[in-house]
Write a protein that holds these residues in place. Structure first.
Motif, PDB file in Angstrom:
ATOM      1  N   LEU A 140       0.757  -1.267   0.165  1.00 14.76           N
ATOM      2  CA  LEU A 140      -0.042   0.019   0.056  1.00 14.76           C
ATOM      3  C   LEU A 140       0.897   1.275   0.071  1.00 14.76           C
ATOM      4  O   LEU A 140       0.446   2.430  -0.298  1.00 14.76           O
ATOM      5  N   ASN A 141       2.126   1.102   0.272  1.00 16.60           N
ATOM      6  CA  ASN A 141       3.070   2.344   0.221  1.00 16.60           C
ATOM      7  C   ASN A 141       3.891   2.583  -0.965  1.00 16.60           C
ATOM      8  O   ASN A 141       4.586   3.393  -1.369  1.00 16.60           O
ATOM      9  N   PHE A 142       3.590   1.600  -1.883  1.00 20.82           N
ATOM     10  CA  PHE A 142       4.288   1.424  -3.254  1.00 20.82           C
ATOM     11  C   PHE A 142       3.333   1.230  -4.403  1.00 20.82           C
ATOM     12  O   PHE A 142       3.680   0.508  -5.284  1.00 20.82           O
ATOM     13  N   SER A 143       2.264   2.020  -4.349  1.00 21.40           N
ATOM     14  CA  SER A 143       1.278   1.856  -5.604  1.00 21.40           C
ATOM     15  C   SER A 143       0.706   0.592  -5.893  1.00 21.40           C
ATOM     16  O   SER A 143       0.425   0.530  -6.852  1.00 21.40           O
ATOM     17  N   ARG A 144       0.719  -0.260  -4.959  1.00 22.10           N
ATOM     18  CA  ARG A 144      -0.137  -1.678  -5.113  1.00 22.10           C
ATOM     19  C   ARG A 144      -1.183  -1.752  -4.013  1.00 22.10           C
ATOM     20  O   ARG A 144      -0.916  -1.483  -2.826  1.00 22.10           O
ATOM     21  N   ASP A 145      -1.934  -2.772  -4.393  1.00 24.51           N
ATOM     22  CA  ASP A 145      -3.048  -3.303  -3.450  1.00 24.51           C
ATOM     23  C   ASP A 145      -2.610  -4.557  -2.519  1.00 24.51           C
ATOM     24  O   ASP A 145      -2.963  -4.618  -1.653  1.00 24.51           O
ATOM     25  N   HIS A 146      -1.638  -5.288  -3.317  1.00 21.22           N
ATOM     26  CA  HIS A 146      -1.234  -6.695  -2.739  1.00 21.22           C
ATOM     27  C   HIS A 146       0.035  -6.694  -3.430  1.00 21.22           C
ATOM     28  O   HIS A 146       0.589  -6.381  -4.342  1.00 21.22           O
ATOM     29  N   HIS A 147       0.718  -7.835  -2.554  1.00 21.97           N
ATOM     30  CA  HIS A 147       1.793  -8.219  -2.821  1.00 21.97           C
ATOM     31  C   HIS A 147       1.864  -8.864  -4.261  1.00 21.97           C
ATOM     32  O   HIS A 147       0.843  -9.610  -4.648  1.00 21.97           O
ATOM     33  N   LEU A 148       3.118  -9.024  -5.122  1.00 24.73           N
ATOM     34  CA  LEU A 148       3.214 -10.040  -6.201  1.00 24.73           C
ATOM     35  C   LEU A 148       2.960 -11.443  -5.604  1.00 24.73           C
ATOM     36  O   LEU A 148       3.221 -11.768  -4.286  1.00 24.73           O
ATOM     37  N   GLU A 149       2.492 -12.268  -6.362  1.00 29.20           N
ATOM     38  CA  GLU A 149       2.266 -13.833  -6.022  1.00 29.20           C
ATOM     39  C   GLU A 149       3.688 -14.289  -5.543  1.00 29.20           C
ATOM     40  O   GLU A 149       4.846 -13.967  -6.002  1.00 29.20           O
ATOM     41  N   HIS A 150       3.602 -15.269  -4.559  1.00 31.13           N
ATOM     42  CA  HIS A 150       4.868 -15.689  -3.870  1.00 31.13           C
ATOM     43  C   HIS A 150       5.866 -16.059  -4.711  1.00 31.13           C
ATOM     44  O   HIS A 150       6.980 -15.737  -4.590  1.00 31.13           O
ATOM     45  N   ALA A 151       5.776 -17.032  -5.558  1.00 33.63           N
ATOM     46  CA  ALA A 151       6.642 -17.725  -6.455  1.00 33.63           C
ATOM     47  C   ALA A 151       7.317 -16.725  -7.269  1.00 33.63           C
ATOM     48  O   ALA A 151       8.437 -16.590  -7.481  1.00 33.63           O
ATOM     49  N   PRO A 217      29.279  -7.029  -0.562  1.00 36.77           N
ATOM     50  CA  PRO A 217      28.908  -7.155   1.200  1.00 36.77           C
ATOM     51  C   PRO A 217      28.514  -8.807   1.338  1.00 36.77           C
ATOM     52  O   PRO A 217      27.945  -9.164   0.340  1.00 36.77           O
ATOM     53  N   VAL A 218      28.575  -9.164   2.422  1.00 36.50           N
ATOM     54  CA  VAL A 218      27.923 -10.447   2.907  1.00 36.50           C
ATOM     55  C   VAL A 218      26.479 -10.718   2.323  1.00 36.50           C
ATOM     56  O   VAL A 218      25.672  -9.920   2.901  1.00 36.50           O
ATOM     57  N   MET A 219      26.173 -11.701   1.904  1.00 42.54           N
ATOM     58  CA  MET A 219      24.860 -12.109   1.252  1.00 42.54           C
ATOM     59  C   MET A 219      24.274 -12.761   2.426  1.00 42.54           C
ATOM     60  O   MET A 219      24.685 -13.904   2.511  1.00 42.54           O
ATOM     61  N   VAL A 220      23.163 -12.147   2.973  1.00 40.71           N
ATOM     62  CA  VAL A 220      22.463 -12.934   3.902  1.00 40.71           C
ATOM     63  C   VAL A 220      20.784 -13.337   3.714  1.00 40.71           C
ATOM     64  O   VAL A 220      20.387 -12.444   2.907  1.00 40.71           O
ATOM     65  N   GLN A 221      20.445 -14.308   4.038  1.00 43.04           N
ATOM     66  CA  GLN A 221      19.054 -14.564   3.816  1.00 43.04           C
ATOM     67  C   GLN A 221      18.148 -15.164   5.212  1.00 43.04           C
ATOM     68  O   GLN A 221      18.899 -15.768   6.020  1.00 43.04           O
ATOM     69  N   ALA A 222      17.078 -15.314   5.070  1.00 47.35           N
ATOM     70  CA  ALA A 222      16.257 -15.805   6.126  1.00 47.35           C
ATOM     71  C   ALA A 222      15.007 -16.581   5.719  1.00 47.35           C
ATOM     72  O   ALA A 222      14.339 -17.148   6.443  1.00 47.35           O
ATOM     73  N   GLY A 223      14.827 -17.059   4.578  1.00 47.48           N
ATOM     74  CA  GLY A 223      13.881 -17.796   3.976  1.00 47.48           C
ATOM     75  C   GLY A 223      14.116 -19.420   4.358  1.00 47.48           C
ATOM     76  O   GLY A 223      15.114 -19.830   4.202  1.00 47.48           O
ATOM     77  N   SER A 224      12.669 -19.877   4.978  1.00 42.95           N
ATOM     78  CA  SER A 224      12.913 -21.368   5.105  1.00 42.95           C
ATOM     79  C   SER A 224      12.104 -22.058   4.118  1.00 42.95           C
ATOM     80  O   SER A 224      12.083 -23.610   4.339  1.00 42.95           O
ATOM     81  N   SER A 225      11.235 -21.229   3.359  1.00 44.90           N
ATOM     82  CA  SER A 225      10.491 -22.159   2.416  1.00 44.90           C
ATOM     83  C   SER A 225      11.213 -22.932   1.332  1.00 44.90           C
ATOM     84  O   SER A 225      12.533 -22.683   1.396  1.00 44.90           O
ATOM     85  N   GLU A 226      10.578 -23.603   0.339  1.00 46.36           N
ATOM     86  CA  GLU A 226      11.409 -24.389  -0.529  1.00 46.36           C
ATOM     87  C   GLU A 226      11.986 -23.419  -1.426  1.00 46.36           C
ATOM     88  O   GLU A 226      13.119 -23.711  -1.520  1.00 46.36           O
ATOM     89  N   PRO A 227      11.339 -22.429  -2.080  1.00 40.95           N
ATOM     90  CA  PRO A 227      11.860 -21.409  -2.807  1.00 40.95           C
ATOM     91  C   PRO A 227      12.916 -20.498  -2.002  1.00 40.95           C
ATOM     92  O   PRO A 227      13.950 -20.181  -2.776  1.00 40.95           O
ATOM     93  N   GLY A 228      12.816 -20.417  -0.647  1.00 43.49           N
ATOM     94  CA  GLY A 228      13.604 -19.513  -0.002  1.00 43.49           C
ATOM     95  C   GLY A 228      15.049 -20.459   0.214  1.00 43.49           C
ATOM     96  O   GLY A 228      16.118 -19.821   0.170  1.00 43.49           O
TER      97      GLY A 228
END
Length: 403
Positions: A140-151, A217-228
C-alpha cells in the motif's frame, strides 16, 4: 599438521528495545530506543567488545496492519537501517553491520549503491539480508493493492541479486590509477557495463561506486520455504532461520547444505545461524523468574537457564550438525544482551567454542568466507601503466563482454 578447532559464529539481532513484545516497558529499557542513536551505539559497541561477528537489523517498509489499540501499545517507529548502520560504522571497527532490504519494493541499482557505500564507510563490514516482503501493508506504500504472487516474488529476488552483484562487479579492483602525471583517472578496459536485460529488470550500469572492499557485502537470507532454501543455496552466505528442535534444525541444515553442490559451492561457505531467544540467570531459579513475564520468541528457539545449561544446548546444536552459529535475540535491551555477554560467552570461550579476538578486519574474514571474484572480468588485464586516454575518451560505454 594442526587444525584450528571449529568455532561458532554469533550475531546480535537488535530490535529497538528487544524481542519481547512489550520490551519498551521494561524498567531498564530505553523507551525511545528506535530513534535513539546513543542507545544503538552503546549496545553495538558492547557486542563488538564481546567479539560478535555481526549485528543485524530487521526492517519493514510499513507499519504492520493491526488494530489501533494494539499499535498504540507497541514500539512501532525506528531508523531506516542503512542510515543507522552508516552512523554506527563511524563508532565501531570490527563488528559486521547487516541490514534487511527487501527486493520487492526496491530497485537493484539503489541497493547496490547503498551497500557498496556502506562497505566503504565501514572498511569492509557490510552485509545485506535479502528478503521478499512479508508485510502486506508494504504494498500500500508502493502503489499496489497487494504483493506479487509468492513464487513470482522469489523469481524477482533471484534476478534482483544477479543484477546487484553484476553492478558491484562494474569495476575491476585495480581500475583506478588516478595518475596526475598522465591525466588518467581509471583504465578504460577495466570498466564493465553489465547491461542486464531480464524478466523483471533492465539495468545498464555501471555502478557509480567502485567495487566494494569485500568484493560483495556478505549476502544474508532468512527464508526457510522451499523457494527460500533454493535461493539461499544459490546466493546466500549466511542464513538466519527459525528452528525450535534439534531434529528440525538438523533437517534444515542438511537440506540447504545439500543443495550447494549444484551451484558449485562449498558447504563451508554458507553459515547457518538459527535465532535464539536466551533468558539467562546465574541460577536456574533466577532464569525461571526472568522468564515468567516473557511472551514468547516469535517462532525461534527459546533457551532458559544458567550459562552452563544454555552453553550445553548451543554446543549440542553446533557439534551435531544443526548450526554454524546463532543469531542472538535478546528479550530486552540492553540487559538481555549484556546478560548473554557477561554470563554465556565466557562459558563458550572456556569450552573453546567462541573466539577471544577477531580473526580479521572485514566481516568476510571473521566469518571465514572467501572474497568473490569479479564475474565480469574477462581475463587477466594489463597492469596499470601508461594509458592511452585519447582513444577511449570518445568511446561510449560498452556492455561487458561476459554479461
Amino acid at each position: 599438521m594442526s587444525h584450528k578447532k571449529r568455532q561458532m559464529k554469533l550475531g546480535a539481532f537488535l530490535m529497538a528495545t528487544g524481542h519481547h513484545v512489550a520490551a519498551w516497558r521494561h524498567p531498564a529499557a530505553q523507551a525511545d530506543a528506535g530513534l535513539n542513536f546513543k542507545h544503538y551505539k552503546q549496545i553495538v559497541q558492547a557486542a563488538e567488545r564481546a567479539k560478535f561477528d555481526m549485528m543485524f537489523l530487521a526492517d519493514s517498509a510499513a507499519v504492520w496492519d493491526r488494530s489501533l489499540e494494539s499499535l498504540s501499545r507497541s514500539s512501532v517507529v525506528h531508523f531506516e537501517p542503512i542510515t543507522l548502520l552508516s552512523a554506527l560504522a563511524a563508532v565501531t571497527e570490527r563488528i559486521g553491520l547487516v541490514a534487511t532490504v527487501t527486493t520487492t519494493y526496491n530497485e537493484p541499482f539503489h541497493v547496490a549503491r547503498k551497500f557498496a557505500s556502506l562497505d566503504y564507510l565501514s572498511g569492509g563490514r557490510a552485509g545485506w539480508n535479502l528478503v521478499t516482503s512479508a508485510n502486506a501493508a508494504e504494498a500500500l506504500n508502493f502503489s499496489r493493492d497487494h504483493h506479487l504472487e509468492h513464487a513470482l516474488r522469489y523469481r524477482r529476488a533471484r534476478e534482483f541479486a544477479e543484477v546487484v552483484t553484476s553492478l558491484w562487479d562494474s569495476w575491476d579492483d585495480d581500475v583506478f590509477v588516478r595518475s596526475k602525471e598522465s591525466g588518467v583517472f581509471f583504465v578504460p578496459d577495466r570498466l564493465h557495463v553489465p547491461d542486464h536485460r531480464g524478466e523483471h529488470f533492465v539495468v545498464r550500469g555501471p555502478l557509480n561506486v567502485v567495487r566494494p572492499p569485500q568484493g560483495y557485502p556478505v549476502m544474508v537470507q532468512a527464508g526457510s520455504s522451499e523457494p527460500g532454501q533454493e535461493l539461499a543455496a544459490e546466493t546466500a552466505e549466511v542464513i538466519f532461520t527459525a528452528q525450535q528442535t534439534l531434529d528440525d534444525a538438523q533437517v534444515f541444515y542438511r537440506s540447504v547444505k545439500g543443495r550447494l553442490d549444484r551451484y558449485g559451492r562449498s558447504p563451508d561457505h554458507l553459515k547457518i545461524m538459527p535465532g535464539i531467544f536466551p533468558v539467562v540467570g546465574r541460577t536456574e531459579q533466577e532464569a525461571q523468574d526472568r522468564y515468567a513475564r516473557i511472551a514468547g520468541a516469535r517462532g525461534h528457539w527459546q533457551l532458559v537457564g544458567t550459562p552452563e545449561r544454555i552453553a550445553d544446548q548451543l554446543e549440542q546444536w553446533f557439534v551435531e550438525g544443526a548450526a554454524d552459529g546463532f543469531n542472538v535475540m535478546p528479550p530486552h535491551l540492553p540487559g538481555g544482551l549484556t546478560d548473554f555477554i557477561d554470563l554465556v560467552i565466557p562459558e563458550l570461550r572456556r569450552r573453546g567454542l567462541f573466539r577471544a579476538e577477531y580473526e580479521g578486519r572485514t566481516l568476510r574474514e571473521n566469518l571465514g568466507l572467501p572474497r568473490p571474484a569479479n564475474k565480469l572480468r574477462t581475463g587477466e588485464r594489463q597492469r596499470p601503466g601508461k594509458a592511452e586516454p585519447a582513444a577511449a575518451a570518445s568511446a561510449p560505454l560498452r556492455p561487458a563482454a561476459s554479461a
